[in-house]
Design an enzyme around this catalytic site. Structure first.
Site, PDB file in Angstrom:
ATOM      1  CE  LYS A  61      30.842  73.232 -17.947  1.00 20.59           C
ATOM      2  NZ  LYS A  61      29.674  72.524 -18.359  1.00 20.59           N
ATOM      3  N   GLY A  88      22.460  80.951 -15.938  1.00 28.23           N
ATOM      4  CA  GLY A  88      23.805  80.602 -15.561  1.00 28.23           C
ATOM      5  C   GLY A  88      24.282  80.061 -16.732  1.00 28.23           C
ATOM      6  CE1 TYR A 143      24.494  62.959 -14.465  1.00 25.36           C
ATOM      7  CE2 TYR A 143      24.270  65.042 -15.827  1.00 25.36           C
ATOM      8  CZ  TYR A 143      25.119  63.906 -15.105  1.00 25.36           C
ATOM      9  OH  TYR A 143      26.481  64.342 -14.954  1.00 25.36           O
TER      10      TYR A 143
HETATM   11  P1  ATR Z   1      25.537  77.387 -13.956  1.00 25.63           P
HETATM   12  O1  ATR Z   1      26.804  78.391 -14.612  1.00 25.63           O
HETATM   13  O2  ATR Z   1      26.376  76.344 -13.501  1.00 25.63           O
HETATM   14  O3  ATR Z   1      24.517  77.374 -14.656  1.00 25.63           O
HETATM   15  P2  ATR Z   1      24.757  79.362 -11.990  1.00 25.63           P
HETATM   16  O4  ATR Z   1      25.459  80.428 -12.697  1.00 25.63           O
HETATM   17  O5  ATR Z   1      25.114  79.336 -10.345  1.00 25.63           O
HETATM   18  O6  ATR Z   1      25.350  78.088 -12.411  1.00 25.63           O
HETATM   19  O7  ATR Z   1      23.368  79.509 -12.547  1.00 25.63           O
HETATM   20  C1  ATR Z   1      22.520  78.497 -11.894  1.00 25.63           C
HETATM   21  C2  ATR Z   1      21.135  78.902 -12.189  1.00 25.63           C
HETATM   22  O8  ATR Z   1      20.219  78.180 -11.243  1.00 25.63           O
HETATM   23  C3  ATR Z   1      20.579  80.560 -12.184  1.00 25.63           C
HETATM   24  O9  ATR Z   1      19.639  80.598 -12.941  1.00 25.63           O
HETATM   25  C4  ATR Z   1      20.200  80.368 -10.493  1.00 25.63           C
HETATM   26  O10 ATR Z   1      19.212  81.428 -10.365  1.00 25.63           O
HETATM   27  P3  ATR Z   1      19.717  83.021  -9.924  1.00 25.63           P
HETATM   28  O11 ATR Z   1      20.453  83.625 -11.390  1.00 25.63           O
HETATM   29  O12 ATR Z   1      18.595  83.648  -9.438  1.00 25.63           O
HETATM   30  O13 ATR Z   1      21.007  82.638  -9.197  1.00 25.63           O
HETATM   31  C5  ATR Z   1      19.419  79.048 -10.788  1.00 25.63           C
HETATM   32  N1  ATR Z   1      19.271  78.707  -9.314  1.00 25.63           N
HETATM   33  C6  ATR Z   1      20.130  78.170  -8.399  1.00 25.63           C
HETATM   34  N2  ATR Z   1      19.532  77.995  -7.254  1.00 25.63           N
HETATM   35  C7  ATR Z   1      18.375  78.407  -6.997  1.00 25.63           C
HETATM   36  C8  ATR Z   1      17.265  78.443  -6.270  1.00 25.63           C
HETATM   37  N3  ATR Z   1      17.191  77.912  -5.273  1.00 25.63           N
HETATM   38  N4  ATR Z   1      16.030  78.940  -6.825  1.00 25.63           N
HETATM   39  C9  ATR Z   1      15.820  79.332  -7.817  1.00 25.63           C
HETATM   40  N5  ATR Z   1      16.807  79.354  -9.100  1.00 25.63           N
HETATM   41  C10 ATR Z   1      17.954  78.954  -8.674  1.00 25.63           C
END
Ligand code: ATR
Length: 281
Positions: A72, A134, A224
């Protein structure tokens, strides 16, 4: 499956992984219902192949493409221009063919706004918490920022939440706070945008969720699968109005379909197709 004609339009979705996408199901159902001769197919495209895949798609005259994880952001550099929402979100999820190249749009923001409006969720003057920082969190903040009284961002990595806040503050005057999970502000609406609750993180609750759900009236999860995450289950148990991510997915697809096919769905058709998809899912 119907017979494909030589004059049919071809559209699709690019991502990696792509096996679990619902986009072909939604777009092909929309095309059939609207009597538009279009076929929509999934394309597995890894990061290293994005540029060549887009060049090939353009050469083949593919009329519209959706792009999903992990493309994206990266896809922006291969467009001939992007719309205002895509610029604000720094993300493109829809490409529309022009003879010069693809033009990029972001329909995730409009998708969430439309899903909220259709479900009677109004952010006007409300305090909204967004969990995550994210790409989906950017879209969620932008979907509510014109109406919300204040936005509170909660994220495991606080630095990323501060980056999102600073980005939004370049354009908007709405008060934005990076919240502390140990001392959550009471809010009206909570939007969960992380992957916590699905896949390897199935069964888990996102950061700050319990405290936020204790006061809020509405809980939205962008996931979902599973249909009801622990976050939404807890919200329901607390008596909140809930909405899962299918609605956002559906309305972002409708907006993308309208952009790529050059048509507008009326409300009744839009809702009838959504109900049909929900029955067949
Ligand atoms: P996207 O762009 O698809 O939203 P991303 O940039 O990887 O994906 O962001 C995913 C979100 O999920 C982030 O807020 C991430 O938190 P971090 O910024 O701390 O990485 C959160 N996230 C993913 N895995 C997580 C986990 N195991 N526990 C808590 N938050 C998580």
């Amino acid at each position: 499956m119907r017979n494909i004609q030589g004059s049919d339009r071809v559209c699709g979705v690019m991502g990696d992984p792509i096996q679990h996408t619902l986009s072909p199901f939604i777009h092909n159902t929309l095309a059939e219902a609207m009597n538009i001769p279009m076929v929509y197919v999934p394309f597995q495209v890894g990061e290293a192949q994005l540029e060549v895949a887009l060049k090939g798609a353009h050469a083949l005259g593919i009329r519209g493409l959706n792009v999903t994880m992990p493309h994206k952001k990266e896809v922006i550099r291969y467009t001939v221009g992007i719309d205002k929402k895509a610029e604000l979100a720094q993300a493109v999820n829809t490409l529309v063919y022009t003879p010069e190249g693809y033009r990029g749009y972001n329909t995730d923001i409009g998708g969430l706004s439309r899903a909220m409006a259709t479900n009677g969720i109004d952010c006007t003057g409300k305090k909204v918490a967004v969990i995550g920082s994210g790409g989906a969190a950017y879209a969620a903040c932008l979907a509510v920022i014109d109406q919300a009284q204040a936005i509170y961002i909660y994220n495991r990595t606080r630095e990323k939440a501060h980056r999102l806040k600073a980005h939004l503050e370049q354009v908007y005057k709405v008060p934005i706070t990076v919240g502390s999970p140990d001392a959550c502000e009471p809010v009206d609406i909570v939007i969960q945008t992380t992957r916590v609750g699905m896949g390897a993180l199935e069964g888990q609750m996102p950061i700050a969720a319990e405290a936020l759900l204790a006061h809020a009236k509405v809980a939205i999860d962008i996931l979902y699968k599973p249909w009801e995450t622990p976050f939404l289950k807890a919200a329901k148990a607390n008596g909140l109005q809930t909405m899962n991510g299918f609605q956002m997915l559906y309305y972002q697809a409708v907006e993308a379909f309208e952009l790529t096919q050059g048509c507008v769905l009326d409300k009744a058709t839009e809702e009838a197709i959504k109900e049909k998809l929900l029955r067949e899912l």
